[in-house]
Design an enzyme around this catalytic site. Structure first.
Site, PDB file in Angstrom:
ATOM      1  N   ASP A  44      -3.542  -2.022  -4.027  1.00 40.25           N
ATOM      2  CA  ASP A  44      -4.768  -1.477  -4.630  1.00 40.25           C
ATOM      3  C   ASP A  44      -4.611   0.020  -4.908  1.00 40.25           C
ATOM      4  OD1 ASP A  44      -4.866  -0.685  -2.003  1.00 40.25           O
ATOM      5  OD2 ASP A  44      -6.919  -1.321  -1.634  1.00 40.25           O
ATOM      6  N   SER A  45      -3.442   0.579  -4.549  1.00 42.94           N
ATOM      7  CA  SER A  45      -3.115   1.943  -4.995  1.00 42.94           C
ATOM      8  C   SER A  45      -3.108   1.994  -6.520  1.00 42.94           C
ATOM      9  CB  SER A  45      -1.769   2.389  -4.430  1.00 42.94           C
ATOM     10  OG  SER A  45      -0.787   1.391  -4.638  1.00 42.94           O
ATOM     11  N   ASP A  83      -2.841  -7.175  -3.045  1.00 42.85           N
ATOM     12  CA  ASP A  83      -3.869  -6.627  -2.143  1.00 42.85           C
ATOM     13  C   ASP A  83      -5.245  -7.194  -2.430  1.00 42.85           C
ATOM     14  OD1 ASP A  83      -2.716  -4.914  -0.346  1.00 42.85           O
ATOM     15  OD2 ASP A  83      -3.033  -3.097  -1.541  1.00 42.85           O
ATOM     16  N   LYS A 112      -2.508  -9.355   0.898  1.00 40.00           N
ATOM     17  CA  LYS A 112      -2.475  -8.353   1.974  1.00 40.00           C
ATOM     18  C   LYS A 112      -3.899  -7.839   2.168  1.00 40.00           C
ATOM     19  CE  LYS A 112      -0.576  -4.042   1.462  1.00 40.00           C
ATOM     20  NZ  LYS A 112      -1.733  -3.132   1.673  1.00 40.00           N
ATOM     21  N   GLU A 114      -6.340  -5.055   4.861  1.00 34.13           N
ATOM     22  CA  GLU A 114      -6.298  -3.989   5.858  1.00 34.13           C
ATOM     23  C   GLU A 114      -7.156  -4.341   7.070  1.00 34.13           C
ATOM     24  OE1 GLU A 114      -7.423  -0.271   3.995  1.00 34.13           O
ATOM     25  OE2 GLU A 114      -5.922  -0.510   2.426  1.00 34.13           O
ATOM     26  N   GLU A 181       1.169   1.845   8.051  1.00 33.25           N
ATOM     27  CA  GLU A 181       1.075   3.052   7.213  1.00 33.25           C
ATOM     28  C   GLU A 181       0.857   4.302   8.055  1.00 33.25           C
ATOM     29  OE1 GLU A 181      -1.218   2.654   3.649  1.00 33.25           O
ATOM     30  OE2 GLU A 181      -1.078   4.795   3.194  1.00 33.25           O
TER      31      GLU A 181
HETATM   32  O1  KIV Z   1      -1.887  -0.227  -2.093  1.00 33.69           O
HETATM   33  C1  KIV Z   1      -0.756   0.076  -1.711  1.00 33.69           C
HETATM   34  O2  KIV Z   1       0.068   0.598  -2.455  1.00 33.69           O
HETATM   35  C2  KIV Z   1      -0.396  -0.214  -0.325  1.00 33.69           C
HETATM   36  C3  KIV Z   1       0.906   0.308   0.195  1.00 33.69           C
HETATM   37  C4  KIV Z   1       0.888   1.760   0.240  1.00 33.69           C
HETATM   38  C5  KIV Z   1       1.284  -0.306   1.477  1.00 33.69           C
HETATM   39  O3  KIV Z   1      -1.140  -0.835   0.366  1.00 33.69           O
END
Ligand code: KIV
Length: 279
Positions: A44-45, A83, A112, A114, A181
């Protein structure tokens, strides 16, 4: 056939380090896959590096589905993890399952999310319906950032103990791997040694079973945040700006397009055309 979740778990057993890179679009994902990267993470970055938001909070399921579909059209060999964005899994287990299913339908092999032990029931429920889950503990950009900002995690023995417990609970819940992280390197090593599933570190030292970087950080394309842990392998933004300046100058001076970039009419047809328009 592309890599499976089991292949990634086996890499830890075989003591092979796992390479993970974020991917959000077809072109870059094709290159990451070609380079032999083990796991493409539609992180989600994307909200920050692709959409220009200042953090990951505004990212929606629609964004993640679009990015996941693009990456899934590109990948041939890598495993694809996507994510779950902020508030797509926290409110209820039903939300978490439905939204995980959407990412799988978009082409992901796993999702994924959190959160530490508080997410154990959610993780086991997603796993029970057959969707593999990667956990994500330590700095959790969707929430830690709201209360603490970007801070190194597990610096004290108490916070370290909590993180070690989180990792164990996530393994118990059925996660197939865990992203760590900005965790102190000593604690990452302890976690990696005390669970059987792979840890994937970002800013968490060499003791992890694999490493993940944001592609734009690695390639030198994103300047807004320059994390200390991100190794820059090239300065692509400088090269891109140089190329774009040359293009602009060529357009202004008439150097572009050249003959080789143009298409011609048959001479007889051109003659006929000229007669028709009387020139
Ligand atoms: O969203 C992302 O890029 C991430 C990584 C930094 C692990 O979750």
């Amino acid at each position: 056939m592309h890599k499976s979740v089991q292949d990634i778990i086996n890499m830890k057993k075989e003591k092979k380090k796992i390479s993970v890179i974020t991917s959000y679009d077809y072109t870059l994902a094709s290159l990451c896959d070609k380079a032999g990267i083990d796991v493409l993470l539609v992180g989600d970055s994307a909200g920050m590096v692709m959409l220009g938001y200042k953090n990951t909070i505004p990212v929606t399921m629609d964004h993640m589905i679009m990015f996941t579909e693009a990456v899934s059209r590109a990948r041939k060999d890598s495993l694809l993890v996507a994510d779950l964005p902020f508030m797509s899994y926290q409110a209820s287990i039903e939300d978490a399952i439905v939204n995980s299913g959407k990412l799988i339908k978009a082409g992901a092999d796993a999702v994924k999310l959190e959160g530490g032990m508080i997410m154990a029931d959610t993780i086991s429920s997603i796993v029970e319906v057959g969707i593999p889950v990667m956990g994500h503990i330590g700095l959790q950009p969707q929430t830690t950032v709201l209360s603490q900002g970007y801070k190194v995690q597990a610096k004290t023995s108490d916070t370290a103990m909590r993180l070690i417990e989180d990792a164990k609970e996530l393994e118990q819940a059925g996660a197939f791997s865990i992203a760590l992280e900005m965790v102190t390197k000593e604690v990452s090593q302890i976690i990696s040694d005390s669970i059987s599933i792979p840890t994937i570190g970002i800013g968490s030292g060499t003791g992890c079973d694999g490493q993940v970087l944001v592609a734009q950080d690695l390639l030198g394309m994103y300047d807004k945040i320059k994390p200390k842990f991100a190794k820059r392998y090239m300065n692509l933004s400088e090269d891109i700006v140089k190329a774009l300046e040359s293009y602009r100058e060529d357009v202004q001076s008439g150097m572009f397009p050249a003959q080789t970039n143009s298409f011609s009419m048959d001479e007889n047809e051109l003659k006929k055309l000229r007669e028709k328009i009387g020139s």
